[in-house]
Design an enzyme around this catalytic site. Sequence first.
Site: not given
Ligand code: TEU
Length: 566
Positions: A21, A25, A29, A98, A199, A262, A334-335
């Site tokens: 950041d 904030d 960024d 993305d 995505d 993905e 990130h997931d």
């Molecule tokens: O995620 C796709 C997906 O399959 C999600 O179900 C994710 O794997 C799941 O949340 C895991 O617990 C993509 C993006 O990476 C995710 O951050 C987004 O929330 C989602 O698509 C919708 O755009």
Amino acid sequence: MTEQWWRSAVVYQIYPRSFADSDGDGIGDLPGIAGRLDHLAELGVDVLWLSPVYPSPQDDNGYDISDYQDIEPVFGTLADFDDLLAGVHGRGMKLIMDLVVNHTSDAHPWFVGSRSGLDSPERDWYWWRPPRDGGPPTNWESVFSGPAWELDETTGEYYLHLFSRRQPDLNWENPQVREAVYAMMRWWLDRGVDGFRMDVVNLLSKPVAADGSLPDGPVRPGHRFGDFWPLVTRGPRIHEFLQEMHREVFAARPGAFLTVGEMPGVTLEQALLFTDPARREVDMVFQFEHVQLDQGATKWDVRPPDLRALKGSLGRWQDGLADTGWNSLYWNNHDQPRAVSRFGSDAPEHRVASAKLLATVLHLHRGTPYVYQGEELGMTNTTFGRIADFRDIESLNHHRHALEAGQPAEEVLAALRTKSRDNARTPMQWDASRHAGFTTGTPWIPVNANHADINAADQWADPDSVLHHYRALIALRHTEPAVVHGDFTMLLPDDPVVYAFTRRHGEVELLVLANFSDGPVTAALPDAAAWDGAELQLGNLPDVPSEAASAPLRGWEARVLRRTRT
Ligand code: TEU
């Protein structure tokens, strides 16, 4: 630059909200990222994957886009983006965006128009259907809990949203939608970006019948709604759409770009088709098989990881894409919860060794490795107390729906603490100062308390750090052809704690041994003696004995041996 330059590349994923950041904030960024590019260049990565920075209400932290050709003010401006891109290119790195085009935000002008009336010119840009028996048109369940259809009072029809109700699905059957997306993609390529992470791109083709009807999904035990994944992860036109996208967007400049799709639910058989270069669809896919082994019917039904299952899955994908297509390699994004807490050990005495071990195993596989921000430090899951500590819509929705369904609150919280995506979204840990050097303000999500012990500043100064181990692995990929081009043979498939495999390329042979447990173990290799005396290419613990193949592996020890066959 060869057509398949990305085979020897390492990609680093930045989740902008949590990376750096610059204006206090509490939210990361673009100028913050630009100020940290030397960290990435020194690490040795080749490509940056930038999670969405487009204008968005942030319902799903930017995966709900309201304008595809601008920058969300909280992240900066298009001028900031151009400066960042120049900094990336100036350091010899590339940047992929993305691409989220299965759905938009409900605040996108396309959807605002579409919902305005039955005769709106954009009506057919989304999936609208009249009620069925007074309720949703199909029994599909949203990934973020609840029905996948939302009733819109304006017209009395439902719209489809496979994710949040603020993420309406675009109708890819409509050529106007496809043309608008391709034009936007070309706009970003003309601006200088080097490709896209796409995505949920395998969900674009819905199983719509000639009469416009959509089928119900099978209802799984314990679920109120139907499972759309078997229906929507193999839509009838997906290959057609991806080949059209390739023709319309990339064909003029073959090989210049990286595309990674993905694909939740994708099978190996499908991935062979998606990544076969002759079919010109995508260069590689993110598959989910190995990150869904430690669960039951859903991710919240947490099961302990099993190394044999993990080896079986990754080994099958190595074999399946050995001759045609290409693997992406990841533990983190990130997931996903942090791998060192999930597949390694975040116990203080084992965290560093297990983080290095996980990196060694992954980066010595055949494919393109992805490093998620903080993975190079061995960052761990964080500690969540109560539901108010969570931010992620997927976690918050699950909590609400699970409690409504009568699940005990503590049981739900325990699953959230293990599997919530927020584990990956705590701020990048730059140093031991307050808020880990991420912000001078109040971070949008608390920094992990262990940043005093786990941070980039300390690890740059420590040659034995996880960070320097990642640098060594990335350098090895850039210098040892066997890492990129070598074949892959899994060894000891039934061993419950030893992960062992070889890579061969010409006369060079690499042997990777890894002990996924706290205590010592010996890899029962039939030809261990023939490997003893081989060069130790890389290890994660000091004082490795010269009989490096037959000597016991210490807790969380990994060894890479190299020999040349005469
Ligand atoms: O995620 C796709 C997906 O399959 C999600 O179900 C994710 O794997 C799941 O949340 C895991 O617990 C993509 C993006 O990476 C995710 O951050 C987004 O929330 C989602 O698509 C919708 O755009």
